[in-house]
Design an enzyme around this catalytic site. Structure first.
Site, short mmCIF file in Angstrom:
data_model
loop_
_atom_site.label_atom_id
_atom_site.label_comp_id
_atom_site.label_asym_id
_atom_site.label_seq_id
_atom_site.Cartn_x
_atom_site.Cartn_y
_atom_site.Cartn_z
N LYS A 143 35.44 45.51 28.04
CA LYS A 143 35.74 44.63 26.89
C LYS A 143 35.43 45.35 25.58
CE LYS A 143 36.39 40.66 29.24
NZ LYS A 143 37.51 39.72 29.10
N LYS A 247 47.21 34.41 34.96
CA LYS A 247 46.24 33.70 35.79
C LYS A 247 46.98 32.54 36.44
CE LYS A 247 42.61 34.62 32.31
NZ LYS A 247 42.59 36.03 32.56
#
Ligand code: MG
Length: 337
Positions: A143, A247
């Site tokens: 990240k 997702k």
């Protein structure tokens, strides 16, 4: 024929509080649903919205469940509106689960899915990267957009040095950058072999995202921008040249998702919405059926929950038989105990 419905809300603690741009999350909350055929068979599904991805809220999902509490027909499942994508995912997959049972049909079959290892935001990212690559992970995700560009650039160079060559890197900014900061990353990554750079700008920056994608030296990925089937379809129509991170638990109908991905010829990376084994089994079966080459799936998420038994601790590869064999009844038993 109307199917029986049971549903129950759950609250699953994270192993340590998860810092997100929407605040600190201590629990993952969702709703498990099951559909019964009146003959003692039940199919399980999971409603697991995540803030920031454009789906319904958990409260809206619960209201829907309450309103149809008396039962739902298979046609009723097909009629769940696209404003309730998590409900649609849960009910459609529960119905598939119910229909598969008498024949014992496999869910995922012979698929082999490499998994991306996620380096969490802790201070010891280097040792985490070493540990994951030693465990066999060949794709690692890190990240960015949390600290200054200069510090993150230095950290990333250290990470790359710490692992064997040939590791594929994914960087994910979760929409935290502005255009100029994203351009800085672009200059830095010129000539690098980073697999893709995920969601540099917030989803609202449609034009800037497109502009950036055409000049960026490595592929860009969209994640928060393409939470639902509708947004995925819209970005595909806009001619997005990069990767789509999808997702399935948030997107809506699993069948519609599969046909959009296959017919659209899209470059897709399937990913977790931090579901229990119930939603995971259905989401992974979509990933297995889509057969998107050797791009790793984003299910390296076990560290979020520790070993609470509600979802498996995947290694660097998921085999179709493991998806088929994923036990979901214990999750229902845990929630209802
Ligand atoms: Mg992401």
């Amino acid at each position: 024929m109307n199917l029986q419905i049971e549903y129950i809300r759950y609250r699953r603690p994270f192993s340590k509080p998860l810092k997100t741009r929407y605040g600190t999350w201590r629990f993952r909350e969702g709703v498990l649903v099951r559909l019964g055929d009146g003959l003692g068979r039940w199919g399980l599904g999971e409603i697991a919205p995540l803030e920031g991805f454009g789906s319904e809220t958990l409260e809206q999902a619960e209201t829907f469940c309450r309103e149809i509490g008396g039962g739902i027909s298979p046609e009723g499942v097909d009629g769940i509106p696209e404003t309730l994508p998590c409900c649609r995912f849960a009910f459609e997959s529960a119905l598939q689960d119910l229909r598969r049972q008498p024949a014992g049909l496999p869910v995922a079959g012979p698929a082999v899915l490499p998994v991306a290892g996620l380096i969490s935001g802790g201070t010891d990212a280097v040792s985490e990267a070493k540990r994951l690559s030693a465990q066999g992970f060949r794709t690692l995700k890190w990240k960015v957009g949390v600290r200054s560009f200069a510090r993150e650039r230095e950290s990333f160079l250290r990470l790359v040095e710490a692992v064997p060559p040939g590791i594929r890197w994914r960087l994910d900014a979760n929409g935290a950058l502005d255009f100029r900061a994203a351009e800085k990353w672009g200059s830095f990554l010129d000539g690098s072999s980073v697999e893709f750079f995920e969601q540099p700008l917030p989803p609202s920056r449609t034009e800037e995202l497109l502009r950036l994608a055409h000049s960026f030296p490595v592929p860009l990925g969209l994640d928060e921008s393409v939470g639902t089937l509708r947004s995925l379809w819209q970005w595909n129509e806009r001619g997005w040249p990069g990767i789509f991170v999808v997702k399935p638990a948030l997107a809506g109908s699993p069948r519609a998702l599969l046909s959009l991905v296959q017919q659209g010829g899209m470059r897709v990376v399937f990913s977790s919405a931090l579901e229990t084994a119930v939603g995971m089994k259905h989401a992974l079966s979509v990933a297995a059926a889509a057969n998107t080459g050797n791009r790793a799936v984003g299910w390296g998420t076990s560290a979020f929950f520790g070993r609470d038994g509600l979802s498996p601790d995947w290694g660097s590869i998921i085999h179709g038989q493991q998806i088929d064999g994923l036990a979901t009844e214990p999750v229902w038993a845990w929630v209802t105990k």
